[in-house]
Design a protein around this motif. Structure first.
Motif, PDB file in Angstrom:
ATOM      1  N   THR A 192     -13.704  38.849  -9.257  1.00 26.16           N
ATOM      2  CA  THR A 192     -13.547  40.214  -9.744  1.00 26.16           C
ATOM      3  C   THR A 192     -14.777  41.069  -9.630  1.00 26.16           C
ATOM      4  O   THR A 192     -16.100  40.594  -9.714  1.00 26.16           O
ATOM      5  N   ASP A 193     -14.717  42.622  -9.517  1.00 24.36           N
ATOM      6  CA  ASP A 193     -15.656  43.041  -9.627  1.00 24.36           C
ATOM      7  C   ASP A 193     -16.372  43.603 -10.866  1.00 24.36           C
ATOM      8  O   ASP A 193     -15.943  42.782 -11.854  1.00 24.36           O
ATOM      9  N   PRO A 194     -17.391  44.130 -11.140  1.00 17.83           N
ATOM     10  CA  PRO A 194     -17.937  44.505 -12.624  1.00 17.83           C
ATOM     11  C   PRO A 194     -16.859  44.995 -13.453  1.00 17.83           C
ATOM     12  O   PRO A 194     -16.781  44.890 -14.721  1.00 17.83           O
ATOM     13  N   ALA A 195     -15.877  45.982 -13.012  1.00 20.62           N
ATOM     14  CA  ALA A 195     -15.128  46.425 -13.908  1.00 20.62           C
ATOM     15  C   ALA A 195     -13.776  45.609 -13.923  1.00 20.62           C
ATOM     16  O   ALA A 195     -12.898  46.059 -14.775  1.00 20.62           O
ATOM     17  N   GLY A 196     -13.678  44.519 -13.438  1.00 23.28           N
ATOM     18  CA  GLY A 196     -12.702  43.544 -13.623  1.00 23.28           C
ATOM     19  C   GLY A 196     -11.344  43.616 -12.558  1.00 23.28           C
ATOM     20  O   GLY A 196     -10.587  42.842 -12.758  1.00 23.28           O
ATOM     21  N   HIS A 197     -11.710  44.267 -11.459  1.00 26.74           N
ATOM     22  CA  HIS A 197     -10.539  44.516 -10.374  1.00 26.74           C
ATOM     23  C   HIS A 197     -10.549  43.101  -9.575  1.00 26.74           C
ATOM     24  O   HIS A 197     -11.841  42.811  -9.192  1.00 26.74           O
ATOM     25  N   CYS A 255     -11.185  53.053 -13.275  1.00 27.67           N
ATOM     26  CA  CYS A 255     -12.314  52.422 -13.752  1.00 27.67           C
ATOM     27  C   CYS A 255     -13.039  53.446 -14.656  1.00 27.67           C
ATOM     28  O   CYS A 255     -12.834  54.579 -14.779  1.00 27.67           O
ATOM     29  N   ALA A 256     -13.675  52.917 -15.657  1.00 28.99           N
ATOM     30  CA  ALA A 256     -14.141  53.822 -16.608  1.00 28.99           C
ATOM     31  C   ALA A 256     -15.812  54.642 -16.072  1.00 28.99           C
ATOM     32  O   ALA A 256     -15.983  55.383 -16.433  1.00 28.99           O
ATOM     33  N   GLU A 257     -16.527  53.796 -15.167  1.00 28.19           N
ATOM     34  CA  GLU A 257     -17.447  54.150 -14.846  1.00 28.19           C
ATOM     35  C   GLU A 257     -17.694  54.256 -13.172  1.00 28.19           C
ATOM     36  O   GLU A 257     -18.076  53.093 -12.673  1.00 28.19           O
ATOM     37  N   PRO A 258     -17.061  55.208 -12.630  1.00 32.18           N
ATOM     38  CA  PRO A 258     -16.986  55.169 -11.064  1.00 32.18           C
ATOM     39  C   PRO A 258     -18.262  55.170 -10.303  1.00 32.18           C
ATOM     40  O   PRO A 258     -18.228  54.576  -9.190  1.00 32.18           O
ATOM     41  N   GLU A 259     -19.131  55.844 -10.892  1.00 32.69           N
ATOM     42  CA  GLU A 259     -20.687  55.723 -10.070  1.00 32.69           C
ATOM     43  C   GLU A 259     -21.108  54.202 -10.178  1.00 32.69           C
ATOM     44  O   GLU A 259     -21.498  53.759  -8.969  1.00 32.69           O
ATOM     45  N   GLY A 314     -23.245  41.578  -9.346  1.00 29.66           N
ATOM     46  CA  GLY A 314     -22.524  41.754 -10.455  1.00 29.66           C
ATOM     47  C   GLY A 314     -21.065  41.280 -10.494  1.00 29.66           C
ATOM     48  O   GLY A 314     -20.149  41.257 -11.573  1.00 29.66           O
ATOM     49  N   GLY A 315     -20.347  40.737  -9.312  1.00 32.53           N
ATOM     50  CA  GLY A 315     -19.218  40.233  -9.400  1.00 32.53           C
ATOM     51  C   GLY A 315     -19.319  38.832 -10.078  1.00 32.53           C
ATOM     52  O   GLY A 315     -20.176  38.183 -10.060  1.00 32.53           O
ATOM     53  N   ARG A 316     -17.814  38.485 -10.216  1.00 32.21           N
ATOM     54  CA  ARG A 316     -17.762  37.206 -11.004  1.00 32.21           C
ATOM     55  C   ARG A 316     -16.559  36.368 -10.298  1.00 32.21           C
ATOM     56  O   ARG A 316     -15.578  37.064  -9.752  1.00 32.21           O
ATOM     57  N   PRO A 317     -16.954  34.782 -10.024  1.00 31.93           N
ATOM     58  CA  PRO A 317     -15.931  34.160  -9.548  1.00 31.93           C
ATOM     59  C   PRO A 317     -14.629  34.155 -10.521  1.00 31.93           C
ATOM     60  O   PRO A 317     -14.915  33.924 -11.736  1.00 31.93           O
ATOM     61  N   ILE A 318     -13.390  33.959 -10.083  1.00 34.41           N
ATOM     62  CA  ILE A 318     -12.396  33.794 -10.776  1.00 34.41           C
ATOM     63  C   ILE A 318     -11.356  32.456 -10.316  1.00 34.41           C
ATOM     64  O   ILE A 318     -10.602  31.977 -11.220  1.00 34.41           O
TER      65      ILE A 318
END
Length: 130
Positions: free
Chosen positions: A110-115, A13-17, A91-95
């Protein structure tokens, strides 16, 4: 004697923290290790996840058929609605909003990074009382 003692699932991911905070809070766990490019957390049940910095990371686009799933996590929960409220608040999203075919009650997110990942209801295994 077991040769392999533990494994860690690593998500790029771009922002692991930031992603580590999402999973640490959702799994009610703790951060166990961190470096400039990798953050690891351990959930309350012992699951270990790590997040590796990739400045060119592109979120998976599942469920679109033209792209691969890349990886998929499944978390077993006792209360789907409570778990959903918690992860959406973080910050998760239902898909996946329709009922899936098969023997398990589950929902996709999905998590905030899209996984992508799935919450699956833990089946009741105790014998019926009374």
């Amino acid at each position: 004697m077991t040769l392999v003692k533990a494994g860690v699932v690593v998500l790029d991911c771009a922002e692991p923290e930031k992603l580590a905070v999402f999973y640490k809070e959702f799994l009610e766990g703790e951060q166990t290790d961190a470096s400039a490019n990798l953050v690891e957390v351990r959930g309350a049940d012992g699951i270990r996840l790590a997040f590796r910095r990739d400045v060119n990371a592109v979120s998976p686009s599942w469920p679109r058929p033209e792209n691969s799933l890349q990886s998929h996590l499944v978390f077993l929960v006792e209360d789907l609605d409570a778990a959903e409220r918690r992860l959406v608040g973080l910050g998760g999203r239902p898909i996946e909003t329709r009922d899936p075919a098969g023997p398990y009650e589950e929902r996709g997110y999905t998590d905030p990074a899209g996984h992508s990942f799935t919450l699956r209801l833990v089946p009741i295994t105790a014998p019926k009382q009374g």
